[in-house]
Motif scaffolding. Structure first.
Motif, short mmCIF file in Angstrom:
data_model
loop_
_atom_site.label_atom_id
_atom_site.label_comp_id
_atom_site.label_asym_id
_atom_site.label_seq_id
_atom_site.Cartn_x
_atom_site.Cartn_y
_atom_site.Cartn_z
N TYR A 163 18.61 14.80 11.45
CA TYR A 163 17.22 14.90 11.91
C TYR A 163 16.67 14.51 13.05
O TYR A 163 15.60 14.77 13.76
CB TYR A 163 16.34 13.89 10.93
N PHE A 190 14.87 16.98 15.39
CA PHE A 190 13.74 17.30 15.22
C PHE A 190 12.71 16.22 15.50
O PHE A 190 11.33 16.27 15.72
CB PHE A 190 13.68 17.82 13.65
N SER A 238 10.44 8.76 12.95
CA SER A 238 10.82 9.03 11.59
C SER A 238 11.24 7.63 10.62
O SER A 238 11.16 7.93 9.47
CB SER A 238 12.45 9.60 11.43
N LYS A 298 10.71 13.85 6.27
CA LYS A 298 11.93 14.39 7.10
C LYS A 298 12.07 15.73 6.87
O LYS A 298 12.21 16.58 7.71
CB LYS A 298 13.18 13.46 7.14
N ALA A 329 11.24 18.95 9.57
CA ALA A 329 12.53 19.95 10.03
C ALA A 329 12.69 21.37 9.47
O ALA A 329 12.78 22.22 10.51
CB ALA A 329 14.01 19.31 9.64
N ASP A 353 11.86 24.14 12.18
CA ASP A 353 12.87 25.34 12.48
C ASP A 353 12.50 26.56 12.17
O ASP A 353 12.81 27.58 12.81
CB ASP A 353 14.08 25.06 11.35
#
Lengths: 85, 355
Positions: free
Chosen positions: B40, B43, B49, B57, B61, B65
């Motif tokens: 993670y 990102f 986080s 999370k 992510a 993506d």
């Protein structure tokens, strides 16, 4: 006092989920908010809950927090003086 | 106006954020399956986080993506589906209510226990001030989000929409659903899941998203012809709905190359698919995906994700074929059928991009 500071550092790491940090990374004299750990208002709420749950200290007003949460050392001193458990 | 799936990504118990499942699928070995977590830190910064639960999370992510693969920095809309929201945080908060006798309640799990935290967190991360919505309609949560995105695009209100389905399976919730007979006991091999008349499926979480847009970009995976959700309580009515949907799409059953269904191995879930397939698509290959991604409220999102990538890759791995054989090697049209508890259905027709 030093033992309480160490204990408090561990509790702060756990409750604020500071995954990347160890107690040694936290300077007990550095400010908790703004600089230092850079905590925010949600963290302040978490610390208020921690004080009540672990040490039986109920903060009466938000203004108190500004003084008590200055640093880990100040926090530990306040806990030592006011703890009920 | 045409709508395209410009990119799609996932986190599941398959290799995360990639399509390795096409060639090297990971087969389930038990009913309780947890996602394979990516790194993670690529990102989300650690400081950012630390307050996010696992599902947040995963959602962030997966969303980032998807946008990166679609070449989109800022979508016009973020639309999410979630059956339960961040249920792990809900459990944490409720347990604290009991353990602490309704005092000293932690604020972070409380904030994250709301369903719309997921869509909000994605928009905060992107600083996206566009349309933001969350659908929480149990097994049709993702399908509702998809339908909203399609309508927003059709109305010309947005040019791109990030659609996602996000849910997590906690041990406590798995146990509760297990008592209701949701999960398969013992052998969960593919052959065993395919056997008719056995109750129970395998579980999975959901973190799957797709970028929809009105442009046929160079990397677009496929075209989304149309989608529909409806309630229906008999196969006859379902057949009528199917015919009117295909008419609207100006398509016929004979033009469908494959039907992707939410078959899970659970008799209570699969019977209606078997019945419909037998009556409407007796010679057309049936595909499935829940054996590789598990059952969850937003599992239908993996159907869209899988079908998009199959159309883009131009191949169908044997493991995705539930039954039937492909007479030709070109797959142009995939019809996706999902339902929740034999009552709420969704139909989506995807077609290969024609550049």
């Amino acid at each position: 006092m030093e033992q309480l500071i160490e204990e408090l550092k561990k509790e702060i790491i756990e409750v604020l989920n500071l995954e990347e940090m160890t107690p040694a990374d936290i300077d007990e004299n550095a400010p908790l908010f703004g600089e230092g750990l850079g905590l925010d208002s949600i963290d302040a709420l978490e610390l208020i809950v921690l004080m009540e749950k672990n040490y039986g200290i109920k903060l009466q007003n938000a203004e108190q927090g500004k003084e008590i949460f200055k640093s880990v050392r100040v926090m530990a001193e306040y806990i030592q003086e006011h703890r009920t458990k | 106006m045409s709508i395209y799936i410009q990119s799609a990504s996932q986190i599941s118990f398959q290799q995360p954020l990639c399509e390795k499942w096409l060639d090297e699928p990971i087969l389930p070995i038990q009913s309780f399956n947890q996602p394979m977590e990516p790194d993670y830190k690529q990102f989300i910064a650690p400081a950012e986080s630390r307050r996010m639960g696992k599902l947040l999370k995963r959602a962030v992510a997966t969303a980032l993506d998807t946008l990166a693969k679609g070449g989109c920095e800022m979508p016009d809309a973020i639309i999410s589906g979630t059956g339960l929201g961040c249920v792990e945080n809900t459990e944490k908060f409720l347990n604290a209510v009991i353990d602490n006798e309704e005092e000293c309640l932690p604020p972070t799990p409380f904030m994250q226990s709301t369903h719309n935290t997921i869509s909000s967190q994605i928009s905060l991360k992107l600083q996206c001030h566009g349309y933001n919505s969350t659908y929480s309609h149990r097994g049709t949560s993702f399908d509702s989000a998809l339908l909203d995105a399609v309508m927003q695009l059709q109305l010309g209100r947005v040019n791109t929409a990030l659609v996602g389905g996000y849910d997590e399976m906690t041990p406590a919730y798995f146990k509760m659903l297990g008592k209701l007979g949701y999960w398969r006991d013992g052998d969960v091999s593919i052959d065993e899941l395919k056997k008719d008349g056995i109750p129970g499926a395998i579980s999975g979480g959901a973190s799957v998203s797709a970028l929809l847009g009105n442009k046929n970009t160079q990397n677009a995976l496929c075209q989304l012809v149309d989608t529909e959700i409806f309630s229906c309580n008999s196969v006859e009515k379902l057949q009528n709905k199917l015919h009117s949907f295909l008419n609207r799409c100006q398509s016929e059953t004979a033009e469908i190359d494959a039907v992707m269904c939410g078959l899970s191995g659970d008799k209570a879930n699969d019977d209606v698919y078997r019945d419909l397939l037998c009556k409407e698509f007796p010679t057309i290959p049936t595909l499935w995906y829940k054996h590789l991604f598990g059952e969850s409220f937003c599992a239908s999102g993996y159907g869209i994700y899988c079908a998009s990538h199959l159309l883009n890759a131009g191949k169908v791995p044997d493991l995705l074929i539930y039954n039937g054989k492909f007479e030709k090697f070109v797959v142009n049209n995939i019809l996706i059928i999902n339902h929740f508890q034999n009552n709420d259905f969704s139909l989506t027709l995807l077609t290969k991009c024609h550049n």
